[in-house]
Design an enzyme around this catalytic site. Structure first.
Site: not given
Ligand SMILES: Nc1ncnc2c1ncn2[C@@H]1O[C@H](COP(=O)(O)OP(=O)(O)OP(=O)(O)O)[C@@H](O)[C@H]1O
Ligand SMILES: [Mg+2]
Length: 420
Positions: A92-93, A97, A148, A151-152, A371, A373
Site C-alpha cells: 500500500s502506498g 494507482t 496512504n 489508498s484504493s 496493496g 497490509e
Molecule cells: N510516480 C510518482 N510521482 C510522484 N508521486 C507519486 C508517484 N507515485 C506515487 N506517488 C505519491 O504516492 C502516493 C501513493 O501512491 P498510490 O496511491 O498510487 O499508491 P498505491 O500503490 O495505489 O497504494 P494503495 O495500495 O494503498 O492503493 C500518491 O498519492 C502520490 O502522492
Molecule cells: Mg491504489
C-alpha cells in the site's frame, strides 16, 4: 539490474537506493519494471516531451520508464498480434494507482495520435471518459489509511479496446473486493471513503437541506469514531467540486446525482441510529430513523421493525423475534454496508456504459490491485485482500519463471556445441 556483479537482496536494494537518490526512480529487472515512489514531482518526468520521446523509441533504447512499458504494450498489439496486460503490484502506498494513471495517459495520447485512423473515426470520447472516471472512482473507492492518504480500497482491472488502426474505441472497468467494512468502522487514525467528507465540505446550504445534512463530520458516528475527520494534505471541498464536474462530464443526470447523495446521507445517518434494551432492542433515536426512511423512500415503521426484529417463515407463517442491542447494531451496519457497495457497483456500471465501444481487435488490460497490509488483527476482508495479493504474486512468479525458462532454453539451443 541483472548486470550487477553480485545479485542478492542487499545489493539490489542498494542499487535501487543509489538510483533513487539521483531521481532515477525506474529500474529494469529483466522484463519487470521496478518503481520507487519519489513522493514528489520530478520535473519533466511525465510531460508531453517525455511521452513523445518514449513513443518513438523501442524498449531499452532510453532509460527505464513507465512510458517505455506502455509503449512496448502498445507496439506488441501488432508485433505479437495478441492482447497485452500490465500487472501492477506492491504494498500500500507504493504508487500503483499513480502508475495506472500514467499508463492511461500515455495510451490515450498514442490513441489520439494514431495516424491510421481516418479523421471521421477519431474520437476522444472514451479517453476523456476514462480520465474523468478517475476522480469519481477515487472519491467513492479510496480513503485515508495509515499507509496512504489516498489508498484504493478496491481492486480494478481496466481494459482498453483498440482498433486495428490504434485508437481506443472502448473500455471496460471491472472492480472487485471493495472494502465494505470501512463504511461502518475504521482503524485508529484512518478515515471512511473520501466522498462522505467531500459531500459535507462541498455541498451548499440548499443541497445540505435536501440531503438532511445539518452537521459537520464530527457528528456522524461512521466518520468520527476513528478520531480522524481531516487531513492537512486532503482538500475535501476541492474534491467535491472535481467529483461534481466529472459526474456532469460523464453525463450523470441531476436526478441520478441527487439519488446518490441522498443514499450517502442515509448511510451516514444510519450510523447514528442508537438502541437500548427494553424487551429486546428498541430504537432511541426516532428522529434519525425518520430522516433515513425519508431519504431512502421507506416507511419509518417498517424500517424500525427490520432493524430490531428477526423474521422467519415457519410452516408457512411469519414469526418475529426481537434482536439484542448488539444484533440490532450489526443489522444496522450490514444495511449501511450493503447500500454503499450497491451504490459503488452502480457507479462503476454507469461508467462502463459511458466508455462502452467496439471490441473488434485487441486490448490492453491494466490491473491495479490494492496493496497488502498486515494489521495486528486482520479482519476477514483484509485476509481476502492479502490472499488475493498472494495468489497474484504466485501467478506472477510462475509466469516470470516460465519466461526465463524459455529464454534459457533458447540460449542453450543457440549455444555452440563443444565436443571434448
Ligand atoms: N510516480 C510518482 N510521482 C510522484 N508521486 C507519486 C508517484 N507515485 C506515487 N506517488 C505519491 O504516492 C502516493 C501513493 O501512491 P498510490 O496511491 O498510487 O499508491 P498505491 O500503490 O495505489 O497504494 P494503495 O495500495 O494503498 O492503493 C500518491 O498519492 C502520490 O502522492
Ligand atoms: Mg491504489
Amino acid at each position: 539490474m541483472s548486470t550487477l556483479a553480485e545479485l542478492h537482496e542487499a545489493a539490489i536494494m542498494h542499487n535501487l537506493f543509489l538510483r533513487y537518490q539521483k531521481n532515477n526512480i525506474y529500474t529494469n529487472i529483466g522484463s519487470i519494471l521496478a518503481a520507487v515512489n519519489p513522493y514528489k514531482q520530478i520535473a519533466g518526468l511525465y510531460d508531453s516531451t517525455a511521452v513523445d520521446l518514449y513513443s518513438k523509441h523501442q524498449m531499452g533504447e532510453l532509460p527505464p520508464h513507465i512510458f517505455a512499458v506502455a509503449n512496448e504494450c502498445y507496439r506488441c498489439l501488432w508485433k505479437r498480434h495478441d492482447s497485452q496486460c500490465v500487472l501492477i503490484s506492491g504494498e500500500s502506498g507504493a504508487g500503483k494507482t499513480e502508475s495506472t494513471k500514467l499508463l492511461l495517459k500515455f495510451l490515450s495520447v498514442m490513441s489520439q495520435n494514431s495516424s491510421g485512423t481516418p479523421l471521421s473515426e477519431r474520437t476522444t470520447r472514451v479517453e476523456q471518459a476514462l480520465v474523468q472516471s478517475s476522480p469519481i472512482m477515487e472519491a467513492f473507492g479510496n480513503a485515508k489509511t495509515v499507509y496512504n492518504n489516498n489508498s484504493s480500497r478496491f481492486g480494478k482491472f481496466i481494459q482498453l479496446h483498440f482498433s486495428q488502426n490504434g485508437n481506443i474505441q472502448g473500455g471496460c472497468i471491472i472492480d472487485y473486493l471493495l472494502e465494505k467494512n470501512r463504511v461502518v468502522r475504521q482503524n485508529p487514525g484512518e478515515r471512511n471513503y473520501h466522498i462522505f467528507y467531500a459531500l459535507l465540505a462541498g455541498a451548499d446550504k440548499d443541497h445540505r437541506d435536501t440531503y438532511l445534512l445539518s452537521e459537520g463530520p464530527e457528528s456522524y458516528h461512521y466518520l468520527s469514531q476513528a478520531g480522524c475527520v481531516q487531513d492537512s494534505s486532503l482538500d475535501d471541498k476541492q474534491l467535491f467540486n472535481s467529483v461534481m464536474e466529472a459526474l456532469k462530464v460523464m453525463e450523470f443526470s441531476e436526478e441520478e446525482i441527487r439519488d446518490v447523495f441522498r443514499l450517502l446521507s442515509a448511510v451516514l445517518q444510519m450510523g447514528n441510529i442508537e438502541f437500548m434494551t427494553a424487551g429486546g432492542a428498541q430504537i432511541t433515536s426516532n428522529g434519525v430513523v425518520s430522516n433515513v426512511s425519508e431519504l431512502l423512500g421507506l416507511d419509518t415503521f417498517q424500517l424500525s421493525e427490520v432493524l430490531t426484529q428477526r423474521s422467519m417463515i415457519l410452516r408457512g407463517e411469519e414469526i418475529c423475534s426481537p434482536l439484542t442491542v448488539e444484533q440490532a447494531v450489526d443489522s444496522r451496519d450490514s444495511v449501511a454496508m450493503a447500500l454503499y457497495s450497491q451504490c459503488f457497483s452502480w457507479i462503476i456500471m454507469s461508467i462502463n456504459q459511458k466508455i462502452k465501444g467496439k471490441n473488434n481487435f485487441k486490448s490492453i488490460g491494466i490491473l491495479d490491485i490494492f496493496g497488502f497490509e498486515n494489521f495486528e488483527v486482520n479482519r476477514f476482508e483484509q485476509f481476502n485482500i492479502n490472499y488475493a495479493n498472494e495468489k497474484l504474486q504466485e501467478y506472477f512468479n510462475k509466469h516470470i519463471f516460465s519466461l526465463e525458462q524459455l529464454e534459457y532454453n533458447r540460449s542453450k539451443q543457440n549455444a555452440p556445441i563443444h565436443i571434448i
